[in-house]
Scaffold this active site. Structure first.
Site, short mmCIF file in Angstrom:
data_model
loop_
_atom_site.label_atom_id
_atom_site.label_comp_id
_atom_site.label_asym_id
_atom_site.label_seq_id
_atom_site.Cartn_x
_atom_site.Cartn_y
_atom_site.Cartn_z
CG ASP A 22 -0.14 0.18 2.54
OD1 ASP A 22 1.10 0.22 2.51
OD2 ASP A 22 -0.78 0.27 3.60
CG ASP A 28 1.60 3.13 4.72
OD1 ASP A 28 0.51 2.65 5.08
OD2 ASP A 28 2.54 2.42 4.29
CG ASP A 66 -3.35 2.43 5.16
OD1 ASP A 66 -4.43 2.16 4.58
OD2 ASP A 66 -2.68 1.57 5.76
P1 UTP Z 1 2.39 -1.11 6.59
O1 UTP Z 1 1.55 -2.25 7.05
O2 UTP Z 1 1.87 -0.31 5.46
O3 UTP Z 1 3.83 -1.69 6.31
O4 UTP Z 1 2.59 -0.18 7.86
P2 UTP Z 1 5.00 -1.18 5.34
O5 UTP Z 1 6.22 -1.24 6.15
O6 UTP Z 1 4.63 0.11 4.69
O7 UTP Z 1 5.09 -2.34 4.28
P3 UTP Z 1 4.28 -2.52 2.92
O8 UTP Z 1 5.29 -2.26 1.87
O9 UTP Z 1 3.14 -1.57 2.88
O10 UTP Z 1 3.84 -3.94 2.93
C1 UTP Z 1 3.53 0.88 7.93
C2 UTP Z 1 3.83 1.22 9.34
O11 UTP Z 1 2.72 1.86 9.93
C3 UTP Z 1 2.44 1.33 11.19
C4 UTP Z 1 2.96 -0.09 11.16
O12 UTP Z 1 3.37 -0.48 12.43
C5 UTP Z 1 4.12 0.00 10.19
O13 UTP Z 1 5.31 0.19 10.92
N1 UTP Z 1 0.99 1.36 11.42
C6 UTP Z 1 0.13 0.89 10.49
C7 UTP Z 1 0.53 1.86 12.60
O14 UTP Z 1 1.33 2.29 13.44
N2 UTP Z 1 -0.82 1.88 12.84
C8 UTP Z 1 -1.72 1.41 11.93
O15 UTP Z 1 -2.94 1.46 12.18
C9 UTP Z 1 -1.23 0.90 10.73
MN MN Z 2 2.76 0.43 3.70
#
Ligand code: UTP
Ligand code: MN
Length: 500
Positions: free
Chosen positions: A334, A336, A424
């Site tokens: 995704d 973020d 997100d």
């Molecule tokens: P992700 O699940 O998107 O992982 O969460 P990522 O490292 O970006 O990996 P990919 O490439 O998308 O698979 C990103 C960070 O956001 C935090 C997670 O702990 C992670 O470190 N997070 C995510 C939160 O703190 N709260 C949430 O509700 C969701």
């Molecule tokens: Mn991510």
């Protein structure tokens, strides 16, 4: 990469004339290079053993260098041997087998290099003092991911992939302890700037237990692990993996469906008693797109879309990329982002406004908006891994290929010209920005260890909102990530070094 399997191949190797006698011996084992340590062995026994090995087709080097694969010693005093080895200035020492004479005699008896077993190893028991100048990379590795620098380059993928299968399998069976143990082990190996080529090289590394070591040994020897292969071919594992790959389906739901005898997506969709929620419906609808990785170029294009929306709403809006892409990953599941504004309280309306705009543009395919439940008076939270309380939304957006540099990451023959992407957005108040940025940048393992380090080493509580000092009984203010690392007494780790 890993120690090559022993395939006897006969080749003539010419060596410089020795003591006036030109001799040619057939080298049978090109991948193995021995060095016999003279200390304790004595020079005459050493030359006798050298000749013996050479007549059996082994390469024996007279000089210890980085090309040597097996160091054999009769010195049973490990500390002095290791002190000497470390003073030799070898770069490849962590990958060399350091063996006692039993390996040599076994190999001579068999007429081939026998597999290295733990009983053959001369273990390095030397404590490494901080600041010690001898190169012992192994001893310097911290048990905390937040004290290691881990880039996206993984020199031990063959091992960490195997560990991750085991971690996933334990996770799907809701066994948290062993799951975490394998995640930690994988994370340690990911941080190494070299590839593990023999079990001896893992000496002194933290977080590697008996089970992980046995796996490493097996994979180095055979190139794969029978245990991992068994899991990968297990029907239950495959089905739970398939089900949890759908947006909105967690391990519990997957387990429930599996117990009911469902094995495929069509089983689920054809089952009248199953009521999919809105998230799962979108998950199935866009499955092909959102199960395919998002590229960096696609993430950039989405950044432009969100940036435009934020600035159309408020000129002083702030947008930051977080998650895996901020850590320099080429692909992600995704994208973020953090969005906020310096105007206190205004961040509350930011997300609903952005969502409205995306809807007007006709690119909002799915939205799950969660209002803020953030309340500073309820901090600090003792809950490990708790979800944070900031306003956030989980979106699926329609991304046009024309907006992406060199086009979409789509499957061949797909002529739609667009794809669905998971995005997100999280919207913390500005004064919480540094904590939110640190928390959302990840990786998950890096975050876990930041919290564990704070709790166990500093008597502090860290989460996505704040850092609380339990000794001083106060919250510590931070405007940048550097401030937070400094409060924790940690060296600053750049985002691209947090791929733990
Ligand atoms: P992700 O699940 O998107 O992982 O969460 P990522 O490292 O970006 O990996 P990919 O490439 O998308 O698979 C990103 C960070 O956001 C935090 C997670 O702990 C992670 O470190 N997070 C995510 C939160 O703190 N709260 C949430 O509700 C969701
Ligand atoms: Mn991510």
């Amino acid at each position: 990469m890993f120690h090559a399997p022993i395939v006897p191949r006969v080749r003539k190797r010419s060596r410089p004339a020795e003591a006036g006698v030109a001799r040619h011996e057939a080298v049978k084992f090109e991948d193995v290079r021995l060095y016999l340590v003279e200390r304790k062995m004595g020079s005459s026994r050493r030359s006798f053993l050298t000749q013996l090995a050479r007549t059996k087709g082994f390469i024996v080097d007279d000089i210890l260098s980085d090309v040597v694969t097996h160091v054999v010693s009769e010195d049973c005093e490990a500390p002095s041997l290791w002190t000497w080895l470390k003073e030799c200035g070898l770069r490849n020492l962590p990958n060399m087998h350091v063996l006692d004479i039993s390996w040599f005699t076994d190999s001579m008896r068999e007429g081939r290099p026998v597999a290295v077993e733990t009983r053959h190893l001369i273990q390095d028991t030397l404590p490494t003092l901080p600041g010690c100048s001898t190169p012992t990379p192994v001893a310097r590795v911290s048990q905390y991911a937040c004290q290691r620098r881990t880039t996206t380059e993984n020199n031990n993928k063959i091992l960490t992939d195997a560990f991750e299968v085991l971690a996933e399998s334990y996770e799907l069976n809701q066994l948290e302890g062993p799951c975490l143990a394998f995640r930690r082990a994988a994370s340690v190996l990911k941080s190494l700037p070299w590839a593990v080529q023999c079990l001896g090289a893992t000496q002194g590394l933290p977080c590697l237990g008996e089970h992980t070591k046995a796996l490493i040994e097996e994979i180095l020897q055979y190139g794969h692990s029978f245990e991992v292969e068994k899991i990968l071919s297990d029907e239950r594992y495959q089905t739970l993996k398939l089900f949890t790959s759908v947006f909105g389906v967690g391990p519990k739901t997957a387990e429930k469906w599996y117990r009911r005898g469902l094995r495929s997506f069509s089983d689920i969709l054809a089952e009248p008693s199953i009521q999919l929620n809105r998230m799962q419906q979108s998950g199935f609808l866009h499955y092909g797109d959102i199960s395919r990785a998002v590229s960096k170029a696609e993430a950039r294009a989405l950044g432009n879309i969100i940036d435009e929306a934020v600035h159309a709403i408020t000129p002083d809006g702030i947008l930051a990329l977080t998650g895996g892409f901020r850590r320099g990953k080429e692909f992600g599941h995704d994208v973020d982002f953090i969005v906020t504004t310096p105007e206190q309280g205004k961040e509350e309306t930011l997300l609903p406004n952005i969502i409205d705009r995306l809807k007007e543009q006709g690119i909002l395919l799915y939205s799950d908006y969660q209002t803020s439940t953030f309340d500073i008076s309820k901090l600090p939270s003792h809950k490990f891994e708790a979800m944070d309380h900031f306003a956030k939304c989980f979106l699926i957006l329609r991304l046009e290929g024309s907006l992406v540099d060199r086009g979409l990451n789509s499957t061949e023959g797909d002529s739609r010209g667009w794809r669905a992407v998971r995005v997100d957005l999280v919207s913390p108040p500005m004064e919480r920005y540094a904590y939110a940025l640190l928390g959302w940048t990840g990786s998950r393992q890096f975050e876990r260890d930041l919290r564990r380090f704070a709790r166990l080493e500093q008597h502090m509580l860290l989460d996505n909102h704040a850092l609380y000092d339990k000794t001083k009984k106060e919250f510590l203010a931070a405007t940048t990530e550097r401030d937070i690392f400094a409060h924790l007494g940690l060296e600053y780790i750049e985002p691209w070094q947090r791929n733990a």
